[in-house]
Scaffold this active site. Structure first.
Site, PDB file in Angstrom:
ATOM      1  N   ASP A  65       0.809  -1.225   0.000  1.00 30.53           N
ATOM      2  CA  ASP A  65       0.000   0.000   0.000  1.00 30.53           C
ATOM      3  C   ASP A  65       0.840   1.272   0.000  1.00 30.53           C
ATOM      4  OD1 ASP A  65      -2.107  -1.828   0.348  1.00 30.53           O
ATOM      5  OD2 ASP A  65      -1.959  -1.665   2.530  1.00 30.53           O
ATOM      6  N   HIS A  89      -3.854  -2.288  -6.536  1.00 28.98           N
ATOM      7  CA  HIS A  89      -2.992  -1.152  -6.848  1.00 28.98           C
ATOM      8  C   HIS A  89      -3.902  -0.015  -7.321  1.00 28.98           C
ATOM      9  CE1 HIS A  89       0.956  -3.615  -7.514  1.00 28.98           C
ATOM     10  NE2 HIS A  89       0.463  -3.702  -6.300  1.00 28.98           N
TER      11      HIS A  89
HETATM   12  P1  GDP Z   1      -0.155   0.050  -3.879  1.00 27.50           P
HETATM   13  O1  GDP Z   1      -0.787  -1.271  -3.663  1.00 27.50           O
HETATM   14  O2  GDP Z   1       1.263   0.133  -3.421  1.00 27.50           O
HETATM   15  O3  GDP Z   1      -0.330   0.540  -5.278  1.00 27.50           O
HETATM   16  O4  GDP Z   1      -0.931   1.064  -2.955  1.00 27.50           O
HETATM   17  P2  GDP Z   1      -2.517   1.144  -2.696  1.00 27.50           P
HETATM   18  O5  GDP Z   1      -3.204   1.482  -3.939  1.00 27.50           O
HETATM   19  O6  GDP Z   1      -2.975  -0.041  -1.943  1.00 27.50           O
HETATM   20  O7  GDP Z   1      -2.566   2.338  -1.658  1.00 27.50           O
HETATM   21  C1  GDP Z   1      -1.989   3.572  -1.924  1.00 27.50           C
HETATM   22  C2  GDP Z   1      -3.029   4.639  -1.609  1.00 27.50           C
HETATM   23  O8  GDP Z   1      -2.405   5.907  -1.575  1.00 27.50           O
HETATM   24  C3  GDP Z   1      -4.094   4.752  -2.658  1.00 27.50           C
HETATM   25  O9  GDP Z   1      -5.273   5.188  -2.050  1.00 27.50           O
HETATM   26  C4  GDP Z   1      -3.529   5.821  -3.587  1.00 27.50           C
HETATM   27  O10 GDP Z   1      -4.545   6.477  -4.342  1.00 27.50           O
HETATM   28  C5  GDP Z   1      -2.926   6.749  -2.594  1.00 27.50           C
HETATM   29  N1  GDP Z   1      -1.792   7.544  -2.992  1.00 27.50           N
HETATM   30  C6  GDP Z   1      -0.699   7.201  -3.722  1.00 27.50           C
HETATM   31  N2  GDP Z   1       0.186   8.210  -3.711  1.00 27.50           N
HETATM   32  C7  GDP Z   1      -0.355   9.213  -2.966  1.00 27.50           C
HETATM   33  C8  GDP Z   1       0.092  10.498  -2.559  1.00 27.50           C
HETATM   34  O11 GDP Z   1       1.184  10.935  -2.852  1.00 27.50           O
HETATM   35  N3  GDP Z   1      -0.750  11.208  -1.758  1.00 27.50           N
HETATM   36  C9  GDP Z   1      -1.963  10.755  -1.376  1.00 27.50           C
HETATM   37  N4  GDP Z   1      -2.726  11.541  -0.595  1.00 27.50           N
HETATM   38  N5  GDP Z   1      -2.415   9.534  -1.720  1.00 27.50           N
HETATM   39  C10 GDP Z   1      -1.612   8.787  -2.511  1.00 27.50           C
END
Ligand code: GDP
Length: 424
Positions: A12, A40
């Site tokens: 995440d 993701h």
């Molecule tokens: P992943 O599995 O590593 O791709 O991550 P997830 O999708 O599970 O969780 C990452 C969360 O952080 C999601 O809700 C994204 O939309 C959000 N996100 C990613 N980068 C940023 C950021 O720089 N700022 C904010 N506020 N949210 C972000």
């Protein structure tokens, strides 16, 4: 050039956003491990998506998206994600699936659920996607590889699979004939034709692409602390989210991976069981959880509230070391804009001793965070598009973290959207 994009923590961290962004300049994006057990999150011109199985390059029409051999391939999820993209107006992406990947079958999901019920209060907090039963079968060499669909031996392979599963289900869950040979054969026969257009011989395809000088991204799922070998066993996933495994899964030499981008979040979260040193509770946790991510820190796939802690240099240093990070993508920095002072865990006190190394798993519950407090920037940075637009306190926070980890931050993410990114 081959670049890996992997997580330093429990997952995440924002790998989906980072991969979608960097895919613009890539030729191939390879999803290299795990299955449909995590999401993701990607927000781009097509809207918001949570991809569970498809590589995060699918929004770029020029990108060839590869599902590599180490992935737990759930065909039902694969086709439903493709359908979802179509419904949402995304042009049909180019996709290749390794014929050496193995099939995650409906019986694996049933086994996952029955096992969590059997374990009761000792359950793992599984997402019930069938991942551990799939990998157990794979390593027990009873699993069904996609290439087997086209083999004359398929009926024998399926018969052995069903026989083993039925013995197991009877012993563990007292269920007779949990899986029917005929149903499995029908399912596999249906897949045979549907999967055929997507298949590739992944190692040859990938090595040829490297020879041709293609730009390749290897996309990992979850993060280093959930690695089956080096994570917080047994609260780990059943595969390896490490960049090194990307070479194994794609069938390419490890030395071809020239760049490893470890995605690191500006604070620390965990979904599922297992110790989280410095876990926050009460209103401090609620506030950070509410402000985090794009809609609060709740599982992209499961909706479960994520457990929260301040940035943990001990865990991040360990995770980045396991990944072999050559650079960091530092995400969710905007989320901390409400704080006057930001606690950062710089070491652990483990059984009275101060340590900067991530302890053995059984010592994590004996570990307390030692904090250093950095000045907050107390403003909204989500519109900043250049490094020099960031407030001094935010720059100091970034420098502090990169010094602690010992790896440079090259990408700073200040919001969930593609354009909310600063290249440094
Ligand atoms: P992943 O599995 O590593 O791709 O991550 P997830 O999708 O599970 O969780 C990452 C969360 O952080 C999601 O809700 C994204 O939309 C959000 N996100 C990613 N980068 C940023 C950021 O720089 N700022 C904010 N506020 N949210 C972000």
């Amino acid at each position: 050039m081959v670049t890996a994009i992997t997580g330093s923590g429990f997952g995440d961290e924002g790998k989906g956003k980072t991969t979608d962004l960097l895919a613009e300049k890539a030729d191939i994006v390879v999803r290299f491990q795990g299955g449909a057990n995590a999401g993701h999150t990607i927000i781009n011109d097509f809207g918001k998506f949570v991809l569970r199985l498809l590589p995060s390059g699918v929004f770029h029409h020029h990108v060839e998206n590869v599902i590599a051999s180490g992935v737990a391939f759930d065909a039902d999820i694969f086709f439903s994600e493709l359908e979802l993209l179509k419904e949402r107006g995304v042009p049909t992406p180019k996709i290749l699936i390794s014929s050496r990947a193995q099939l995650l079958l409906p019986i694996h999901k049933l086994q996952d659920r029955l096992e969590e019920e059997r374990l009761g209060k000792n359950r793992f907090g599984s997402t019930l996607s069938g991942i551990w039963p799939f990998y157990s079968d794979k390593f027990a060499r009873r699993s069904i590889q996609i290439s087997a669909l086209y083999s004359e031996n398929l009926s024998n392979i399926a018969a052995r699979f069903c026989e083993d599963k039925n013995v197991y289900f009877k012993a563990f869950y007292h269920i007779e004939n949990a899986v029917s040979y005929q149903e499995v054969m029908d399912y596999l026969t249906d897949l045979k034709a549907r999967l055929a257009p997507y298949l590739c011989d992944c190692p040859y395809y990938m090595n040829e692409a490297i020879k041709e000088g293609k730009d390749i991204l290897l996309e990992g799922q979850l993060g280093a602390l959930r690695d089956i070998e080096n994570g917080i066993y047994p609260y780990v996933t059943s595969s390896s989210p490490l960049a090194g495994f990307g070479s194994v899964s794609a069938g390419i030499p490890p030395y071809k991976i020239k760049s490893i981008i470890s995605v690191v979040k500006a604070y620390h979260t965990s979904v599922g069981e297992g110790a989280l040193v410095g876990e926050l509770s009460g209103s401090t946790a609620d506030e950070l959880r509410r402000k985090g991510g794009d809609q609060g820190e709740f599982g992209a796939n499961t909706g479960r509230p994520r457990r929260i802690a301040w940035f943990d240099c001990v865990a991040a240093r360990y995770g980045c070391m396991l990944q072999g990070a050559t650079e960091l993508a530092f995400t969710n920095l905007d989320v901390l804009g409400y704080l006057d002072n930001i606690p950062v865990c710089v070491s652990y006190k483990t059984n009275g001793e101060i340590t900067k190394n991530f302890p053995q798993t059984h010592l994590l519950s004996e570990s307390q965070p030692v904090y250093q407090y950095l000045k907050g920037w107390n403003c909204d940075i989500s519109e900043c598009s250049q490094y020099n637009e960031l407030p001094e306190a935010a720059k100091n926070y970034i420098s502090f973290i990169e010094n602690q980890i010992g790896v440079p931050v090259s990408i700073i993410s200040v919001g969930p959207k593609r354009n909310q990114t600063i290249f440094r």
